[in-house]
Scaffold this active site. Structure first.
Site, short mmCIF file in Angstrom:
data_model
loop_
_atom_site.label_atom_id
_atom_site.label_comp_id
_atom_site.label_asym_id
_atom_site.label_seq_id
_atom_site.Cartn_x
_atom_site.Cartn_y
_atom_site.Cartn_z
N HIS A 141 87.71 -36.26 37.61
CA HIS A 141 86.78 -36.81 37.01
C HIS A 141 87.21 -37.44 35.62
O HIS A 141 86.44 -38.12 35.00
CB HIS A 141 85.77 -35.81 36.81
CG HIS A 141 84.89 -35.42 37.83
ND1 HIS A 141 84.34 -36.26 38.65
CD2 HIS A 141 84.49 -34.08 38.04
CE1 HIS A 141 83.67 -35.52 39.57
NE2 HIS A 141 83.98 -34.40 39.60
N ASP A 178 86.87 -33.67 47.62
CA ASP A 178 86.09 -32.99 46.91
C ASP A 178 84.65 -33.51 47.13
O ASP A 178 84.25 -34.84 47.24
CB ASP A 178 86.49 -33.07 45.46
CG ASP A 178 85.69 -32.31 44.47
OD1 ASP A 178 86.49 -31.29 43.94
OD2 ASP A 178 84.64 -32.50 44.03
N HIS A 180 82.34 -33.97 44.92
CA HIS A 180 81.94 -34.77 43.93
C HIS A 180 82.85 -36.44 43.93
O HIS A 180 83.94 -36.36 44.44
CB HIS A 180 82.09 -34.24 42.61
CG HIS A 180 81.35 -32.67 42.36
ND1 HIS A 180 82.01 -31.76 42.57
CD2 HIS A 180 80.07 -32.74 42.53
CE1 HIS A 180 81.05 -30.76 42.38
NE2 HIS A 180 79.80 -31.15 42.30
N ASP A 266 84.60 -27.93 47.61
CA ASP A 266 82.95 -27.75 47.12
C ASP A 266 82.28 -28.29 48.21
O ASP A 266 80.99 -28.32 47.79
CB ASP A 266 82.92 -28.28 45.98
CG ASP A 266 83.52 -29.48 45.32
OD1 ASP A 266 84.28 -30.08 46.01
OD2 ASP A 266 83.88 -29.69 44.08
ZN ZN Z 1 84.04 -31.11 42.81
#
Ligand code: ZN
Length: 368
Positions: A141, A178, A180, A266
């Site tokens: 991120h 992931d 996200h 995740d």
């Molecule tokens: Zn994540």
């Protein structure tokens, strides 16, 4: 087939402290103070499990040095790095948006990036067939000029850019599974056609304003960024189909010389931040499929870099499954949840998930 798998790790990575961040937000008002969900235990327990099963003894251990500032500057701005160093020395701060840090966090983040660099370097030098970097804080991120979502430095962008400068490496693919969106990696290579970035993520989880299917890169990089925003509730069948219909053909068309995976856990069924339903067997199968493609395209050169994953109980089992597969080892960790998760409802590919994948067919065809 047994393979030499490098395992990059340094204890210092686990000493990064998120400070007064409660679970996922600043405590106060109605949020009771507690440890941040991005916690060393998820990673430490993975390392412990590797020791207990004996799989660690089959790996090639490496310890990356902290990344040089000159390498960080390949992605980040000098102003951001100065700010990070200053906050780290002060002992308190937030690098941007939900990216808390405390004393020494800058040094530890450089150490984390250093594991990603060391893992890729070991494979490109032929010292290992493939590699896993167990690093922290995570990186996907982090943007050019700010930290986001527990990420301070862009571990993968920095490592890939450094490898492309050090080695005769022309095309790299980064697959991000992931849960996200890999917004930082997307930003780093947005206008480049020599690095394919492909993110499988839960539609508008975090960041909520990025990861759209229409975001395909810009300039000469147009078409070389693919987003697969899977609907919440996607399970084993949806991920299998995404790998077969999008990831594998994209890699075959792009023909990378190195495949890197932003390896978060995740998307597992047990994760407190994700809404997906994978079990450890799914991670085994996704890893095996990527190894198979990497064997055909780039002498098996596959490097996994640890990202998110917040279930202290389940991340170790999924991580062990990935590393066992990379190493081609017979040493397995028994996952008591595997079969139960596989029997949950809607684990097969659902029509609305299939409809999303169909929209990606055209984008994949334009690659290469
Ligand atoms: Zn994540």
């Amino acid at each position: 087939m047994q393979r030499r798998t490098a395992f990059a790790f340094h204890e210092h990575c686990l000493w990064h402290d998120n400070g007064p961040c409660s679970v996922f937000a600043t405590p106060g008002k109605h949020v009771q103070p507690a440890a941040a969900v991005e916690h060393p235990e998820t990673k430490r327990r993975l390392k412990n499990l590797l020791e207990v099963t004996g799989l660690m003894d089959e790996l090639v251990p490496i310890k990356g040095a902290p990344a040089d500032e000159s390498d960080l500057l390949r992605f980040h701005t000098a102003e951001y790095l100065a700010r990070l160093a200053q906050m780290s020395e002060f002992g308190f701060g937030d690098a941007g948006e939900c990216a808390p840090l405390r004393r020494d966090s800058y040094d530890i983040a450089r150490r984390s990036t250093g594991q990603a660099i060391a893992a890729m370097d070991a494979v490109l030098r032929g010292e290992a067939d493939n590699a896993y970097a167990l690093c922290r804080p995570p990186g996907h991120h982090a943007e050019r000029d700010r930290g986001r979502g527990f990420c301070l430095l862009g571990n993968i962008p920095i490592a890939v850019m450094t490898m492309m400068a050090r080695h005769p490496l022309k095309r790299v693919a980064v697959i991000d599974w992931d849960v996200h969106h890999g917004n930082g990696t997307e930003q780093a290579f947005w206008e480049r056609d020599d690095v394919l970035t492909l993110s499988l993520h839960q539609d508008r989880n975090y960041p909520v304003d990025s990861g759209d299917i229409e975001d395909i890169g810009g300039g000469v990089g147009r078409g070389y960024n693919l987003n697969v925003p899977l609907p919440p509730g996607s399970g084993i069948g949806a991920y299998q189909a995404a790998i077969e219909r999008v990831v594998v053909p994209a890699l075959e068309r792009f023909r990378p010389e190195l495949v890197v995976v932003a390896c978060g856990y995740d998307a597992s069924a047990m994760d407190p931040l994700g809404g997906m339903m994978l079990n450890s067997q799914a991670y085994t199968e996704m890893t095996a499929r990527l190894l198979d493609v990497a064997d055909r395209l780039c002498q098996g050169r596959l490097v996994m870099v640890h990202e998110g994953g917040y279930s202290e109980g389940y991340v170790p089992l999924c991580g062990h499954a990935v590393i066992q597969t990379l190493a081609g080892s017979a040493i397995q960790a028994d996952d008591p949840m595997n079969d139960e998760i596989a029997r949950w409802g809607q684990q097969t590919l659902q029509p609305h998930q299939e409809a999303l994948l169909a929209r990606l067919d055209g984008l994949v065809r334009h690659l290469g």
